[in-house]
Scaffold this motif. Sequence first.
Motif, PDB file in Angstrom:
ATOM      1  N   GLU A   1       0.837  -1.208   0.000  1.00 44.61           N
ATOM      2  CA  GLU A   1       0.000   0.000   0.000  1.00 44.61           C
ATOM      3  C   GLU A   1       0.871   1.257   0.000  1.00 44.61           C
ATOM      4  O   GLU A   1       0.574   2.216  -0.704  1.00 44.61           O
ATOM      5  CB  GLU A   1      -0.958   0.001   1.195  1.00 44.61           C
TER       6      GLU A   1
ATOM      7  N   GLU B   1      -6.164  10.780  -7.327  1.00 45.79           N
ATOM      8  CA  GLU B   1      -6.439  11.207  -5.958  1.00 45.79           C
ATOM      9  C   GLU B   1      -7.466  10.297  -5.290  1.00 45.79           C
ATOM     10  O   GLU B   1      -7.327   9.962  -4.105  1.00 45.79           O
ATOM     11  CB  GLU B   1      -6.922  12.659  -5.934  1.00 45.79           C
ATOM     12  N   HIS B   2      -8.464   9.883  -6.046  1.00 41.40           N
ATOM     13  CA  HIS B   2      -9.471   8.961  -5.522  1.00 41.40           C
ATOM     14  C   HIS B   2      -8.823   7.614  -5.169  1.00 41.40           C
ATOM     15  O   HIS B   2      -9.088   7.045  -4.103  1.00 41.40           O
ATOM     16  CB  HIS B   2     -10.592   8.772  -6.543  1.00 41.40           C
ATOM     17  N   GLU B   3      -7.992   7.125  -6.051  1.00 38.25           N
ATOM     18  CA  GLU B   3      -7.293   5.861  -5.789  1.00 38.25           C
ATOM     19  C   GLU B   3      -6.367   5.990  -4.578  1.00 38.25           C
ATOM     20  O   GLU B   3      -6.264   5.071  -3.763  1.00 38.25           O
ATOM     21  CB  GLU B   3      -6.492   5.426  -7.014  1.00 38.25           C
TER      22      GLU B   3
ATOM     23  N   LYS C   1      -6.757   7.881  -1.964  1.00 34.98           N
ATOM     24  CA  LYS C   1      -7.569   7.828  -0.746  1.00 34.98           C
ATOM     25  C   LYS C   1      -7.954   6.391  -0.401  1.00 34.98           C
ATOM     26  O   LYS C   1      -7.952   6.012   0.773  1.00 34.98           O
ATOM     27  CB  LYS C   1      -8.821   8.696  -0.891  1.00 34.98           C
ATOM     28  N   LYS C   2      -8.259   5.589  -1.398  1.00 31.48           N
ATOM     29  CA  LYS C   2      -8.612   4.189  -1.146  1.00 31.48           C
ATOM     30  C   LYS C   2      -7.419   3.427  -0.558  1.00 31.48           C
ATOM     31  O   LYS C   2      -7.576   2.650   0.386  1.00 31.48           O
ATOM     32  CB  LYS C   2      -9.086   3.504  -2.430  1.00 31.48           C
ATOM     33  N   HIS C   3      -6.244   3.675  -1.107  1.00 30.86           N
ATOM     34  CA  HIS C   3      -5.056   2.981  -0.610  1.00 30.86           C
ATOM     35  C   HIS C   3      -4.652   3.476   0.780  1.00 30.86           C
ATOM     36  O   HIS C   3      -4.172   2.687   1.601  1.00 30.86           O
ATOM     37  CB  HIS C   3      -3.903   3.111  -1.603  1.00 30.86           C
ATOM     38  N   GLU C   4      -4.854   4.747   1.049  1.00 31.33           N
ATOM     39  CA  GLU C   4      -4.586   5.271   2.395  1.00 31.33           C
ATOM     40  C   GLU C   4      -5.521   4.624   3.420  1.00 31.33           C
ATOM     41  O   GLU C   4      -5.085   4.257   4.519  1.00 31.33           O
ATOM     42  CB  GLU C   4      -4.749   6.784   2.423  1.00 31.33           C
ATOM     43  N   ALA C   5      -6.779   4.462   3.047  1.00 32.24           N
ATOM     44  CA  ALA C   5      -7.747   3.841   3.954  1.00 32.24           C
ATOM     45  C   ALA C   5      -7.399   2.376   4.201  1.00 32.24           C
ATOM     46  O   ALA C   5      -7.467   1.896   5.342  1.00 32.24           O
ATOM     47  CB  ALA C   5      -9.160   3.966   3.387  1.00 32.24           C
ATOM     48  N   LEU C   6      -7.007   1.685   3.153  1.00 34.27           N
ATOM     49  CA  LEU C   6      -6.642   0.276   3.313  1.00 34.27           C
ATOM     50  C   LEU C   6      -5.380   0.136   4.163  1.00 34.27           C
ATOM     51  O   LEU C   6      -5.304  -0.743   5.025  1.00 34.27           O
ATOM     52  CB  LEU C   6      -6.453  -0.387   1.952  1.00 34.27           C
ATOM     53  N   GLU C   7      -4.417   1.014   3.936  1.00 30.03           N
ATOM     54  CA  GLU C   7      -3.203   0.978   4.759  1.00 30.03           C
ATOM     55  C   GLU C   7      -3.559   1.180   6.236  1.00 30.03           C
ATOM     56  O   GLU C   7      -3.039   0.472   7.107  1.00 30.03           O
ATOM     57  CB  GLU C   7      -2.205   2.050   4.323  1.00 30.03           C
TER      58      GLU C   7
ATOM     59  N   LYS D   1      -6.377   0.492   7.758  1.00 30.30           N
ATOM     60  CA  LYS D   1      -7.032  -0.718   8.265  1.00 30.30           C
ATOM     61  C   LYS D   1      -5.998  -1.784   8.612  1.00 30.30           C
ATOM     62  O   LYS D   1      -6.111  -2.467   9.638  1.00 30.30           O
ATOM     63  CB  LYS D   1      -8.011  -1.268   7.237  1.00 30.30           C
TER      64      LYS D   1
END
Length: 63
Positions: A16, A40-42, A44-50, A52
Motif C-alpha cells: 500500500e 487522488e481517488h485511488e 484515498k482508497k489505498h490510504e484507507a486500506l493501509e 485498516k
Amino acid sequence: MTQKELLYVEDAVHHEQSMMCYLNFCISIVEEESLVSFFEHELKKHEALEQKLLDLLEVKSHE
C-alpha cells in the motif's frame, strides 16, 4: 494470528505504501484534471486500506 500471517499483513502494508508513492508521483506529473482526480481517488482508497492494515497490526500487538 500466526507469525506468518503477521508477515503477510506487513507485506500488504508495504504494498500500500508503494502504491501511494506511485500514485503521488502520477499526481505530480499528470496535467489532465480528470486523471488527477482519478489518481487522488485511488490514493484515498489505498490510504484507507493501509490504515485498516495498521489498525489490525496494532490490535494484534496488544494481544
